[in-house]
Design an enzyme around this catalytic site. Sequence first.
Site: not given
Ligand code: GDP
Ligand code: IMO
Ligand code: MG
Length: 426
Positions: A13, A222
């Site tokens: 994330d 991840q």
């Molecule tokens: P990922 O799994 O690595 O793709 O990340 P996620 O999408 O799960 O979570 C990142 C969140 O942060 C999303 O809601 C994005 O829209 C948001 N995001 C990404 N870059 C920025 C930033 O620079 N500032 C803010 N405020 N939000 C961001």
């Molecule tokens: P993105 O691509 C954050 C975490 C789960 C748990 C562990 C194992 O959005 O960054 P799983 O279901 O993979 O067997 O769970 O890994 N986890 C993540 N945490 N971002 C992810 O993906 C995740 N994918 C799995 O919360 O701790």
């Molecule tokens: Mg994510």
Amino acid sequence: MPAVVLVGAQWGDEGKGKIVDYISRQADMVVRHQGGSNAGHTVVVGDQEYKLHLIPSGILYPETWCVIANGVVVDPVILLEELDYLQQRGVRTDRLRISAQAHVVMPYHKQLDRLQEGARGAAKLGTTGRGIGPAYMDKAARTGLRVADLLNPADFAARLREALEEKNRLFRAYEAPGWDFDQLYQEFLDYGQRLKPYVTNTSVVINRALDENKRVLFEGAQGTMLDIDHGTYPYVTSSHPVAGGACIGAGVGPTRISQVYGVVKAYTTRVGDGPFPSELEDAIGEHIRQVGAEYGTTTNRPRRIGWLDTVVLRHAVRVNGMTGLIVTRLDVLDDLERIGIVTAYRYRGQLVTDFPESLGVLEECEPVVEMVPGWRTGIGGARRYEDLPPEAREYLERIEALTGVPVRVVSVGRDRAHTIERVPLF
Ligand code: GDP
Ligand code: IMO
Ligand code: MG
């Protein structure tokens, strides 16, 4: 040979989806090579928000090829939903390709994921419940079903019967209902037919693109600390989010990769259980959670929050061979008077600078926190590095000094426009 690998440097994330979407403008192909629908990648374009689990975040560019490679575990139900969702929103999906070798997540994997988590009780891992661990277990046990099997009724019948015999024995032990061959067989053959136009040998497709000097971006899901070898085992996922995983998961050789960029959130978050030395269980952590809307994309769980941890980052730089950092969500720290950076840990009076290998040691580590001044102003409008307030630049430069890797890109908001590219990524 412009092949760029983008990895999460922390616990997932980090904002990979946003960054992949941003770089995709410059890429000819985007490849997912590991993980499955446990990933949740959010892309914001103007007033539109897209949430993607399996399809690469490059899909929003009509010219960019997108590949789901062999290392991904594909849940056809979710993939088909995602295809429908994108098509309904007017996104072209004809440039998607799916590996025939990718393993399939079956409903019994999801059931097993839940049963295993339930049986762990307080020692649960906090998985996403998407069947990821059990699907990779079957792959390693050589009892998995692959996308190619869905296209071959005779093979699929034989392999499904074999798999169900074993799985149903397991479900009886859990005193849980088992699965019926006829129902799954027809359902999954139908999915196979719907996916068929996209299925191919993706290693050939990717290597051909590289031979033609196309720009290929490998999109990690991840993060490094969730890697099954290099993360905080057993609180990890069952795949290889690290850069090396791109080679195995896509069928390309290590000699073809030219750059590895780590996506780093300006602080740390984690969903799921496990030790987290820089965790903030106080008002500042809550402030960051609220300002940053830190709730999981896939499961909606509140994310745990901590200061930026450079012990973690140095580990990530080393195991990925990172050549540049991409710092995201810097704007979330706008209101803070002082910002913490973890520079080392203290373990039984000793200073630790390398991330501990043992979970037992990690659990006892106390973070050594350096406090630096915040900038206390909105930075969302910054478009060049020089637009950032001096304190924000000093924060970024402190990260460079503590990791030894340059910050190439800074993200100051959710939209494509909220991106400062100091050095072109390709
Ligand atoms: P990922 O799994 O690595 O793709 O990340 P996620 O999408 O799960 O979570 C990142 C969140 O942060 C999303 O809601 C994005 O829209 C948001 N995001 C990404 N870059 C920025 C930033 O620079 N500032 C803010 N405020 N939000 C961001
Ligand atoms: P993105 O691509 C954050 C975490 C789960 C748990 C562990 C194992 O959005 O960054 P799983 O279901 O993979 O067997 O769970 O890994 N986890 C993540 N945490 N971002 C992810 O993906 C995740 N994918 C799995 O919360 O701790
Ligand atoms: Mg994510």
